[in-house]
Design an enzyme around this catalytic site. Structure first.
Site, PDB file in Angstrom:
ATOM      1  N   HIS A   1       0.702  -1.135   0.028  1.00 54.05           N
ATOM      2  CA  HIS A   1      -0.136  -0.162   0.035  1.00 54.05           C
ATOM      3  C   HIS A   1       0.819   1.411   0.032  1.00 54.05           C
ATOM      4  O   HIS A   1       0.524   2.129  -0.529  1.00 54.05           O
ATOM      5  CB  HIS A   1      -0.826   0.198   1.126  1.00 54.05           C
TER       6      HIS A   1
ATOM      7  N   ASP B   1      -5.899   5.604   2.639  1.00 51.32           N
ATOM      8  CA  ASP B   1      -6.212   4.107   2.397  1.00 51.32           C
ATOM      9  C   ASP B   1      -7.436   3.952   2.868  1.00 51.32           C
ATOM     10  O   ASP B   1      -7.937   4.195   4.065  1.00 51.32           O
ATOM     11  CB  ASP B   1      -4.761   3.423   2.986  1.00 51.32           C
TER      12      ASP B   1
END
Ligand code: UDP
Length: 470
Positions: A22, A127
């Protein structure tokens, strides 16, 4: 482009989840926006500084005036005891300690929100794991975009599964079922989608859907066209496809090439003759599974580069005794962090045995390299569907539920992808077509290039006083 941007660039906060899969794409995406004049800040914890600082520093040095700012906000002392060995990144934490880490992770809400509220950015790209940033952004009256990690295909499947949930509960783990309401016929087993069915995933998805301005996707429209169109059908939804982020940002790494010994080794091999093997940044195979993999690779008779990650078992040897000696000449083992993008782009590499993490999947597509697929957890099973059935650029390794995957199955799939048969050639051709589409998407005027502009314009327009509707 909106006039506002020329006067005052929007300030965007990027909040990546703390795992390489990520952090890497979020940093790449931040760079894309910084190049368009956006004032970008990455917000993370001090334990992740070593991972992000070098990339940010080299970007800032090369860009001169355009800068990305790094904001480090520590975990509150009250949860320090929950951080396994003080580690703050999933790649350094054994999965048995994830739960403890996630408890500590929830405590970031206070300090992160406080900072965001005080700093008043124009937009938050968060995120999806930081679900609460939706409320923080709403409190400021600024747009929040959710970043999920995988592509829009996975997102569409997740949504469909949510609708099927009540019936799914009573079904068997291993009997395939049809995922309803999708533009293409997709069959999955409950075991394969178990991660998508968790309350955590479903809530995260709702949060992103209900409270966010839109989603930002590390993919390109042409790769997932049917699903991008499907997603768009529901009114009021916004999706920005800005990827493959690695493609616009890793040129330098590709040009610089891989480390000397690896380059020399790859240079000595024929075009498309080497299989690259990696299971991402979080893999924890058992010794038995590693042994089967070693035998499967050896028996395939094909050249391979195997990136063996052992950051969670630093002091242990993972490979069977004598393996490296035996395969000398045909097999190269890289320990620790491998320069994956550079390896995939070396002309000698003609296949990728992958766990189907989304970044690895995209990186393989961009390099025009067909895949041998072996998903292990999370969205990887869905990415495999996209690779093997929808795009037809990979071959799956046969697996039986949670059992150890046998060497023979590995050998067979490797031979399929690396072989000379007609199907192998056609597969190779298809992935090269997709690689060309990926490159076109990120170039000036391409679909992803335009979507970065579109998002900057949309944010700037909101800054000009346009009402912000969901
Ligand atoms: N990666 C790398 N070298 C390694 C292991 C991983 O460069 O030795 C990079 C890889 O190129 C990708 C990311 O780490 O960008 C892994 O993300 P992915 O989504 O493929 O898998 P995850 O690690 O999240 O399971």
């Amino acid at each position: 482009m909106a006039s506002m941007r020329a006067q005052q660039p929007p300030r965007i906060f990027f909040i990546p989840f703390m795992t390489p899969g990520h952090l890497i794409p979020m940093l790449d995406i931040a760079k894309l926006f910084a190049r368009r004049g956006v004032a970008a800040s990455i917000i993370t914890t001090p334990g992740n500084e070593p991972f992000v600082r070098p990339t940010i520093d080299s970007f800032n040095a090369a860009a001169n005036s355009i800068t990305i700012d790094l904001v480090l906000i520590p975990f509150p002392p009250s949860v320090h005891h929950l951080l396994p060995n003080g580690k703050e990144n999933l790649a350094s934490i054994p999965s048995s300690d994830y739960l403890s880490f996630f408890h500590a992770f929830t405590a970031l809400k206070g300090p992160f929100s406080e900072f965001i509220l005080g700093a008043r950015p124009d937009c938050v790209i968060s995120d999806a794991m930081f679900a609460w940033t939706a409320d923080t952004a709403a409190a400021l009256g600024v747009p929040r975009l959710a970043f999920y990690g995988p592509g829009i295909f996975v997102h569409c499947v997740n949504e469909s599964l949510e609708g099927q949930l009540p019936r799914l509960k009573s079904w068997s783990d291993s009997e395939p079922f049809v995922v309803e309401g999708l533009p293409l016929h997709i069959r999955m087993t409950k075991r394969e989608v178990s991660a998508q069915l968790s309350d955590f995933t479903i809530n995260m998805l709702r949060e992103g859907e209900d409270k966010s301005y839109g989603v930002i996707v590390n993919s390109f429209y042409e790769l997932e066209r049917d699903f991008a169109d499907h997603y768009r059908r529901k009114p009021g939804r916004r999706a920005y496809y800005v990827g493959p982020a690695s493609l616009s940002n890793r040129r330098q790494e590709i040009n610089e090439g891989v480390t000397n010994s690896t380059t020399e080794w790859l240079d000595s091999k024929e075009r498309d003759s080497v299989l690259y093997v990696s299971f991402g940044s979080l893999n924890e195979f058992s010794d038995e599974q590693l042994r089967e993999l070693a035998v499967g690779l050896e028996n395939s008779g094909h050249n391979f580069v195997w990136a063996v990650k052992n950051s969670k078992r630093e002091d242990q040897e993972l490979l069977p005794t004598g393996f490296e000696e035996r395969v000398k000449g045909t097999g190269l083992v890289i320990r620790g962090w491998a320069p994956q993008v550079a390896i995939l782009n070396h002309p000698a590499v003609g296949g990728f045995l992958t766990h189907c993490g989304w970044n690895s999947t995209l990186e393989s597509v961009c390099a025009g390299v067909p895949m041998v697929t072996w998903p292990v957890e999370y969205d990887q099973f869905l990415n495999e569907k996209l690779i093997t059935e929808i795009l037809q650029i990979g071959v799956r390794i046969e697996r039986k539920g949670k059992e150890v995957v046998k060497a023979e199955e590995i050998t067979e799939a490797v031979k399929d992808v690396m072989g000379e048969e007609k199907e192998a050639g056609e597969r190779r051709e298809r992935v090269r077509v997709h690689a060309a589409m990926a490159k076109a998407a990120v170039e000036e005027g391409g679909s992803s290039y335009r979507d970065v502009d579109r998002l900057v314009d949309d944010i700037s327009a909101l800054g000009n006083g346009e009402p912000f509707h969901k």
